[in-house]
Scaffold this motif. Sequence first.
Motif, PDB file in Angstrom:
ATOM      1  N   CYS A 143       0.857  -1.191   0.000  1.00  0.00           N
ATOM      2  CA  CYS A 143       0.000   0.000   0.000  1.00  0.00           C
ATOM      3  C   CYS A 143       0.887   1.233   0.000  1.00  0.00           C
ATOM      4  N   PRO A 144       0.835   2.079  -1.038  1.00  0.00           N
ATOM      5  CA  PRO A 144       1.667   3.294  -1.060  1.00  0.00           C
ATOM      6  C   PRO A 144       1.232   4.265   0.042  1.00  0.00           C
ATOM      7  N   ALA A 145       2.105   4.544   0.972  1.00  0.00           N
ATOM      8  CA  ALA A 145       1.745   5.408   2.094  1.00  0.00           C
ATOM      9  C   ALA A 145       2.981   6.102   2.632  1.00  0.00           C
ATOM     10  N   ALA A 146       2.748   7.291   3.154  1.00  0.00           N
ATOM     11  CA  ALA A 146       3.770   8.046   3.874  1.00  0.00           C
ATOM     12  C   ALA A 146       3.088   8.641   5.092  1.00  0.00           C
ATOM     13  N   TYR A 147       3.632   8.400   6.258  1.00  0.00           N
ATOM     14  CA  TYR A 147       3.009   8.898   7.476  1.00  0.00           C
ATOM     15  C   TYR A 147       4.093   9.132   8.521  1.00  0.00           C
ATOM     16  N   CYS A 148       3.678   9.724   9.634  1.00  0.00           N
ATOM     17  CA  CYS A 148       4.637  10.025  10.692  1.00  0.00           C
ATOM     18  C   CYS A 148       4.159   9.401  11.999  1.00  0.00           C
ATOM     19  N   VAL A 149       5.117   9.084  12.839  1.00  0.00           N
ATOM     20  CA  VAL A 149       4.846   8.530  14.151  1.00  0.00           C
ATOM     21  C   VAL A 149       5.630   9.353  15.169  1.00  0.00           C
ATOM     22  N   ALA A 150       4.939   9.920  16.130  1.00  0.00           N
ATOM     23  CA  ALA A 150       5.601  10.734  17.146  1.00  0.00           C
ATOM     24  C   ALA A 150       6.301   9.830  18.150  1.00  0.00           C
ATOM     25  N   GLY A 155      10.726  11.748  16.358  1.00  0.00           N
ATOM     26  CA  GLY A 155       9.680  11.029  15.648  1.00  0.00           C
ATOM     27  C   GLY A 155      10.226  10.240  14.467  1.00  0.00           C
ATOM     28  N   ARG A 156       9.324   9.583  13.765  1.00  0.00           N
ATOM     29  CA  ARG A 156       9.690   8.777  12.612  1.00  0.00           C
ATOM     30  C   ARG A 156       8.818   9.174  11.426  1.00  0.00           C
ATOM     31  N   VAL A 157       9.445   9.375  10.277  1.00  0.00           N
ATOM     32  CA  VAL A 157       8.732   9.510   9.014  1.00  0.00           C
ATOM     33  C   VAL A 157       8.816   8.162   8.318  1.00  0.00           C
ATOM     34  N   VAL A 158       7.678   7.589   8.012  1.00  0.00           N
ATOM     35  CA  VAL A 158       7.616   6.218   7.499  1.00  0.00           C
ATOM     36  C   VAL A 158       7.174   6.234   6.040  1.00  0.00           C
ATOM     37  N   LEU A 159       7.900   5.491   5.215  1.00  0.00           N
ATOM     38  CA  LEU A 159       7.575   5.335   3.801  1.00  0.00           C
ATOM     39  C   LEU A 159       7.477   3.846   3.488  1.00  0.00           C
ATOM     40  N   THR A 160       6.436   3.451   2.816  1.00  0.00           N
ATOM     41  CA  THR A 160       6.351   2.065   2.386  1.00  0.00           C
ATOM     42  C   THR A 160       7.141   1.880   1.098  1.00  0.00           C
ATOM     43  N   ALA A 174       8.987  16.213  -1.181  1.00  0.00           N
ATOM     44  CA  ALA A 174       7.880  17.073  -0.766  1.00  0.00           C
ATOM     45  C   ALA A 174       6.978  16.356   0.239  1.00  0.00           C
ATOM     46  N   VAL A 175       6.700  15.079  -0.011  1.00  0.00           N
ATOM     47  CA  VAL A 175       5.853  14.308   0.903  1.00  0.00           C
ATOM     48  C   VAL A 175       6.538  14.142   2.264  1.00  0.00           C
ATOM     49  N   VAL A 176       7.854  13.891   2.248  1.00  0.00           N
ATOM     50  CA  VAL A 176       8.585  13.766   3.509  1.00  0.00           C
ATOM     51  C   VAL A 176       8.571  15.094   4.266  1.00  0.00           C
ATOM     52  N   ALA A 177       8.714  16.201   3.550  1.00  0.00           N
ATOM     53  CA  ALA A 177       8.634  17.515   4.198  1.00  0.00           C
ATOM     54  C   ALA A 177       7.263  17.737   4.819  1.00  0.00           C
ATOM     55  N   HIS A 178       6.222  17.247   4.174  1.00  0.00           N
ATOM     56  CA  HIS A 178       4.871  17.334   4.721  1.00  0.00           C
ATOM     57  C   HIS A 178       4.784  16.594   6.062  1.00  0.00           C
ATOM     58  N   GLU A 179       5.337  15.388   6.111  1.00  0.00           N
ATOM     59  CA  GLU A 179       5.281  14.604   7.337  1.00  0.00           C
ATOM     60  C   GLU A 179       6.117  15.229   8.452  1.00  0.00           C
ATOM     61  N   ARG A 180       7.256  15.774   8.089  1.00  0.00           N
ATOM     62  CA  ARG A 180       8.082  16.436   9.110  1.00  0.00           C
ATOM     63  C   ARG A 180       7.386  17.658   9.670  1.00  0.00           C
ATOM     64  N   ALA A 181       6.594  18.325   8.840  1.00  0.00           N
ATOM     65  CA  ALA A 181       5.824  19.471   9.333  1.00  0.00           C
ATOM     66  C   ALA A 181       4.807  19.030  10.375  1.00  0.00           C
ATOM     67  N   ASN A 258      -1.443  11.091   7.826  1.00  0.00           N
ATOM     68  CA  ASN A 258      -1.011  10.488   6.584  1.00  0.00           C
ATOM     69  C   ASN A 258      -1.007  11.524   5.476  1.00  0.00           C
ATOM     70  N   ALA A 259       0.030  11.500   4.649  1.00  0.00           N
ATOM     71  CA  ALA A 259       0.135  12.483   3.576  1.00  0.00           C
ATOM     72  C   ALA A 259      -0.966  12.322   2.547  1.00  0.00           C
ATOM     73  N   SER A 260      -1.536  11.145   2.422  1.00  0.00           N
ATOM     74  CA  SER A 260      -2.606  10.926   1.457  1.00  0.00           C
ATOM     75  C   SER A 260      -3.938  10.703   2.166  1.00  0.00           C
ATOM     76  N   ALA A 261      -4.187  11.497   3.195  1.00  0.00           N
ATOM     77  CA  ALA A 261      -5.408  11.347   3.984  1.00  0.00           C
ATOM     78  C   ALA A 261      -6.593  11.947   3.231  1.00  0.00           C
TER      79      ALA A 261
END
Length: 309
Positions: A143-150, A155-160, A174-181, A258-261
């Motif tokens: 499943c293509p996903a990018a999300y963050c875990v505090a 924290g962790r930026v997670v990419l599948t 850009a997606v990683v920058a979104h999660e870091r924000a 999630n970046a694709s929420a």
Amino acid sequence: MTVLLLAVHLTAVAVVVPLLLRRAGWVVRAPRIAIAVWFGLFVSSLGGALLLGCEVTEAVFGRGLWECCLSFLGSAGSSRIEDIPVAVGTVLAFAVPARVCAVVLGELLRLRRGQRRHAEALDLLGRPMQVFGGRAVTVDHECPAAYCVAARGGGRVVLTTAALRTLPQAELSAVVAHERAHLRGHHYVLTTAAASLARAFPRVPLFAAAGPAVARLAEMAADDAAARVARRQTVARGLALLAAARAGRGDMGVTVLNASADHVAERINRLLDLAQEDERRSVATGAGWFVGLVLAPASVLVATVMLWC
């Protein structure tokens, strides 16, 4: 008269203002200001509920509320039995803020435990990588996903692995920058606190609308932060690619930002259409809402307290 004014204030803040705020056009151009307005309304409503309960108790029993409570606490049992109704009224006046605080704190603690366990699992199963000058964790998943875990350590930026195959380098950054924000802005705390208010009092329109509204605004605020380090078109393409790749696939089943929420189409259109002039005008409008809807009622409540003294 004070009771009437507080009742009108509570009705406006808890019922009328959320409806207006959800329909206001400026919120999508100034999401951080809009989040501040939502939380300002929470504080104003809880403070108003406390003061209204105290005023009603004092009006019913006809005695100074704080004086009666102190007298009851310092009395010797039955000699101050007439102060018991006032003390009970005081407990009821504090019940609403106390329940909200208890529910919000419980949800935040539950979130922290869940995110800590998730981060521990990622440290065991994930593979670290460098993306956009920082660290991320990759996990094997279709499943293509990018999300963050505090978690501790920023924290962790997670990419599948599916997301890595889907996103070109620029869009991936850009997606990683979104999660870091999300992590920098502690958006997970804001969204959890807002959502938990609906669990405390689901029938109050302000609290019921808060969770979805703050979650939507948090995603937009993270989009803006990503757009400051990448082009807005690049951020929009990254969101579109993830959303298109996820169509028809199963959910990963994690409670994270999630970046694709949700609201992806709205967020993409917003990124492509947003103009600097409109953004500045919306910030000014949002600041005006904050002053008018939060600071002014708060001043009235402070004046009410001063009348008691």
